[in-house]
Design a protein around this motif. Structure first.
Motif, PDB file in Angstrom:
ATOM      1  N   THR A  48     -60.442 -31.541  31.728  1.00  0.00           N
ATOM      2  CA  THR A  48     -60.353 -30.125  31.358  1.00  0.00           C
ATOM      3  C   THR A  48     -60.857 -29.237  32.491  1.00  0.00           C
ATOM      4  OG1 THR A  48     -60.680 -30.666  29.018  1.00  0.00           O
ATOM      5  CG2 THR A  48     -61.034 -28.388  29.672  1.00  0.00           C
ATOM      6  N   GLY A  49     -61.996 -29.610  33.075  1.00  0.00           N
ATOM      7  CA  GLY A  49     -62.534 -28.820  34.175  1.00  0.00           C
ATOM      8  C   GLY A  49     -61.594 -28.806  35.368  1.00  0.00           C
ATOM      9  N   ALA A  50     -61.047 -29.974  35.731  1.00  0.00           N
ATOM     10  CA  ALA A  50     -60.121 -30.048  36.861  1.00  0.00           C
ATOM     11  C   ALA A  50     -58.847 -29.264  36.574  1.00  0.00           C
ATOM     12  CB  ALA A  50     -59.794 -31.507  37.168  1.00  0.00           C
ATOM     13  N   TRP A  51     -58.403 -29.275  35.316  1.00  0.00           N
ATOM     14  CA  TRP A  51     -57.206 -28.523  34.927  1.00  0.00           C
ATOM     15  C   TRP A  51     -57.452 -27.023  35.072  1.00  0.00           C
ATOM     16  CZ3 TRP A  51     -52.354 -28.228  34.756  1.00  0.00           C
ATOM     17  CH2 TRP A  51     -51.653 -27.405  33.876  1.00  0.00           C
ATOM     18  N   VAL A  52     -58.612 -26.530  34.639  1.00  0.00           N
ATOM     19  CA  VAL A  52     -58.940 -25.105  34.786  1.00  0.00           C
ATOM     20  C   VAL A  52     -59.053 -24.740  36.268  1.00  0.00           C
ATOM     21  CG1 VAL A  52     -60.645 -23.312  34.319  1.00  0.00           C
ATOM     22  CG2 VAL A  52     -60.066 -24.965  32.535  1.00  0.00           C
ATOM     23  N   VAL A  53     -59.657 -25.613  37.063  1.00  0.00           N
ATOM     24  CA  VAL A  53     -59.742 -25.375  38.505  1.00  0.00           C
ATOM     25  C   VAL A  53     -58.335 -25.239  39.094  1.00  0.00           C
ATOM     26  CG1 VAL A  53     -60.316 -26.458  40.720  1.00  0.00           C
ATOM     27  CG2 VAL A  53     -61.991 -26.430  38.879  1.00  0.00           C
ATOM     28  N   SER A  54     -57.424 -26.104  38.686  1.00  0.00           N
ATOM     29  CA  SER A  54     -56.055 -26.031  39.206  1.00  0.00           C
ATOM     30  C   SER A  54     -55.356 -24.749  38.765  1.00  0.00           C
ATOM     31  CB  SER A  54     -55.247 -27.257  38.766  1.00  0.00           C
ATOM     32  OG  SER A  54     -54.888 -27.203  37.394  1.00  0.00           O
ATOM     33  N   LEU A  55     -55.648 -24.281  37.549  1.00  0.00           N
ATOM     34  CA  LEU A  55     -55.065 -23.023  37.081  1.00  0.00           C
ATOM     35  C   LEU A  55     -55.568 -21.857  37.923  1.00  0.00           C
ATOM     36  CD1 LEU A  55     -55.345 -23.504  33.200  1.00  0.00           C
ATOM     37  CD2 LEU A  55     -53.256 -23.575  34.566  1.00  0.00           C
ATOM     38  N   CYS A  56     -56.854 -21.882  38.242  1.00  0.00           N
ATOM     39  CA  CYS A  56     -57.432 -20.824  39.083  1.00  0.00           C
ATOM     40  C   CYS A  56     -56.799 -20.847  40.478  1.00  0.00           C
ATOM     41  CB  CYS A  56     -58.943 -20.994  39.194  1.00  0.00           C
ATOM     42  SG  CYS A  56     -59.859 -20.702  37.657  1.00  0.00           S
ATOM     43  N   LEU A  57     -56.628 -22.040  41.030  1.00  0.00           N
ATOM     44  CA  LEU A  57     -56.024 -22.163  42.353  1.00  0.00           C
ATOM     45  C   LEU A  57     -54.554 -21.738  42.326  1.00  0.00           C
ATOM     46  CD1 LEU A  57     -57.579 -25.559  43.507  1.00  0.00           C
ATOM     47  CD2 LEU A  57     -58.163 -23.264  44.322  1.00  0.00           C
ATOM     48  N   HIS A  58     -53.882 -22.014  41.221  1.00  0.00           N
ATOM     49  CA  HIS A  58     -52.490 -21.591  41.041  1.00  0.00           C
ATOM     50  C   HIS A  58     -52.387 -20.069  41.149  1.00  0.00           C
ATOM     51  CE1 HIS A  58     -48.463 -21.828  38.838  1.00  0.00           C
ATOM     52  NE2 HIS A  58     -48.790 -20.546  38.727  1.00  0.00           N
ATOM     53  N   GLU A  59     -53.246 -19.374  40.411  1.00  0.00           N
ATOM     54  CA  GLU A  59     -53.208 -17.912  40.427  1.00  0.00           C
ATOM     55  C   GLU A  59     -53.685 -17.364  41.771  1.00  0.00           C
ATOM     56  OE1 GLU A  59     -51.637 -16.654  38.228  1.00  0.00           O
ATOM     57  OE2 GLU A  59     -51.857 -17.805  36.400  1.00  0.00           O
ATOM     58  N   TYR A  60     -54.673 -18.026  42.370  1.00  0.00           N
ATOM     59  CA  TYR A  60     -55.168 -17.612  43.677  1.00  0.00           C
ATOM     60  C   TYR A  60     -54.052 -17.699  44.718  1.00  0.00           C
ATOM     61  CZ  TYR A  60     -57.781 -17.732  48.064  1.00  0.00           C
ATOM     62  OH  TYR A  60     -58.241 -17.476  49.342  1.00  0.00           O
ATOM     63  N   ALA A  61     -53.233 -18.754  44.635  1.00  0.00           N
ATOM     64  CA  ALA A  61     -52.143 -18.921  45.593  1.00  0.00           C
ATOM     65  C   ALA A  61     -51.149 -17.768  45.492  1.00  0.00           C
ATOM     66  CB  ALA A  61     -51.438 -20.257  45.353  1.00  0.00           C
ATOM     67  N   HIS A  62     -50.825 -17.366  44.255  1.00  0.00           N
ATOM     68  CA  HIS A  62     -49.964 -16.193  44.079  1.00  0.00           C
ATOM     69  C   HIS A  62     -50.592 -14.974  44.755  1.00  0.00           C
ATOM     70  CE1 HIS A  62     -46.956 -17.837  41.410  1.00  0.00           C
ATOM     71  NE2 HIS A  62     -47.823 -18.129  40.457  1.00  0.00           N
ATOM     72  N   ALA A  63     -51.876 -14.748  44.461  1.00  0.00           N
ATOM     73  CA  ALA A  63     -52.559 -13.552  44.948  1.00  0.00           C
ATOM     74  C   ALA A  63     -52.697 -13.549  46.466  1.00  0.00           C
ATOM     75  CB  ALA A  63     -53.939 -13.448  44.294  1.00  0.00           C
ATOM     76  N   ARG A  64     -53.101 -14.682  47.015  1.00  0.00           N
ATOM     77  CA  ARG A  64     -53.310 -14.746  48.467  1.00  0.00           C
ATOM     78  C   ARG A  64     -52.004 -14.536  49.216  1.00  0.00           C
ATOM     79  NH1 ARG A  64     -58.205 -14.634  51.326  1.00  0.00           N
ATOM     80  NH2 ARG A  64     -57.588 -14.911  53.501  1.00  0.00           N
ATOM     81  N   THR A  65     -50.930 -15.121  48.712  1.00  0.00           N
ATOM     82  CA  THR A  65     -49.627 -14.954  49.350  1.00  0.00           C
ATOM     83  C   THR A  65     -49.166 -13.505  49.247  1.00  0.00           C
ATOM     84  OG1 THR A  65     -49.099 -17.209  48.638  1.00  0.00           O
ATOM     85  CG2 THR A  65     -47.301 -15.895  49.504  1.00  0.00           C
TER      86      THR A  65
END
Length: 268
Positions: A48-65
Motif C-alpha cells: 500500500t505504501g509503495a503504491w501511494v508512493v508510485s501515485l505521487c510520483l505519477h502526478e509529480y511526473a505530470h507536473a514536472r513535465t
C-alpha cells in the motif's frame, strides 16, 4: 531573494510524502526480515505504501513535465512537493486507487494534476505531459521486476518476492489502463493535441465518465479474462509468474481467511 526562497519551498519534498516513504521502507524491512508477528500485515503496509508512493510520483511526473513545458504556475500549487494532499483530485488520485487495490488488486488510474494548458505551446509537449504519468508506472514496474530478470531472487524471502510480484501487477495494470485512448485518461491526453478542434469539442463532455466506463467494461467477464490474460503475459515476459502475483495478493488481503493453497516453501 523572496522569489528564490518561495521557489525553493515550492519544490521541497513534503513531510507527508517522506512519512509515507518511511512507513513503506520499515514495512519492506519487516517483510524481508520476517520481523512482523504476521507477515501479511507487513506486506499490506509495504504494498500500500509503495503504491501511494508510485501515485505521487505519477502526478509529480505530470507536473514536472508541465513545468518544463511552460506552465510556471505548477510550483505554487504544491505539485512538486510530492504531497498527495496537494493534488486537485485527492479522492481520484489517491483514495480511490488505494480502495480498488484493496478490493480487487487493480491498479486504477488516478486523476491528473490541474495544468494550465494555455501556457504550453506545441503538440508534442502536451502529449509528453500526458504520457509522463503512466511512463512512471512503467519505470516502477521495471524496478519491481528487475530481480526477476537477473536471478536476484536467490536469498530473497518468499514474502518479499510475492509482495514485489503483486506490486508489479498493480503497476502494469495502471500503466495499461492509463494509456488507453479513452477521454479522461492519460492515453487520450497523448492523442488529443493531434485531433481536430471539432472532435475535441464533441468528446469533451464525456471525459468525466471515461474512467467509470473503463471500470464497468473491465467487470464484463469476457473482457476481464482477456485483460488479465494480457497482464499475465506481460508479467510472464518480465519473469513474474502467476504464483508470485497470486501469493502476493493472498498475503496482501490479510483480513481474508487463509487460502488452502500453500505459497512457497515457507508455507506462507
Amino acid at each position: 531573494m523572496t522569489t528564490a526562497t518561495s521557489r525553493h519551498s515550492d519544490r521541497r519534498i513534503s513531510p507527508v510524502f517522506l512519512g509515507i516513504a518511511a512507513v513503506t521502507a520499515v514495512a519492506a524491512w519487516a517483510v524481508w526480515t520476517d520481523f512482523a508477528a504476521d507477515v501479511r500485515i507487513a506486506v499490506f503496509l509495504f504494498v500500500t505504501g509503495a503504491w501511494v508512493v508510485s501515485l505521487c510520483l505519477h502526478e509529480y511526473a505530470h507536473a514536472r513535465t508541465a513545468l518544463h513545458g511552460g506552465d510556471i504556475t505548477i510550483g505554487a500549487k504544491g505539485y512538486l512537493t510530492l504531497n498527495p494532499l496537494k493534488y486537485t483530485h485527492g479522492m481520484l488520485s489517491i483514495v480511490l486507487p488505494v480502495i480498488f487495490v484493496i478490493m480487487g488488486g487493480i491498479g486504477l488510474p488516478g486523476g491528473a494534476v490541474f495544468i494550465e494548458r494555455n501556457r504550453i505551446q506545441g503538440r508534442w509537449k502536451h502529449s509528453l505531459i500526458s504520457a509522463a504519468g503512466p511512463l512512471t508506472n512503467v519505470l516502477f514496474a521495471i524496478v519491481c521486476t528487475a530481480p526477476f530478470w537477473f536471478d536476484g531472487l536467490s536469498g530473497m524471502p518468499d514474502g518479499f518476492r510475492y509482495a514485489l510480484g503483486f506490486l508489479a501487477l498493480l503497476q502494469v495494470t495502471a500503466a495499461i489502463l492509463n494509456f488507453l485512448p479513452v477521454p479522461g485518461l492519460d492515453g487520450y491526453g497523448v492523442i488529443e493535441p493531434w485531433l481536430s478542434y471539432r472532435i475535441r469539442r464533441q468528446v469533451e463532455p464525456y471525459a468525466p465518465f471515461g474512467l467509470l466506463a473503463v471500470f464497468v467494461i473491465i467487470l464484463i467477464p469476457g473482457v476481464n479474462a482477456v485483460f488479465f490474460d494480457a497482464i499475465d503475459a506481460i508479467l510472464g515476459g518480465l519473469g513474474v509468474s502467476n504464483l508470485d502475483t497470486y501469493c502476493g495478493r493472498n498475503l496482501f488481503t490479510f483480513w481474508e481467511s487463509r487460502n488452502e493453497f500453500v505459497c512457497g516453501p515457507a508455507g506462507l
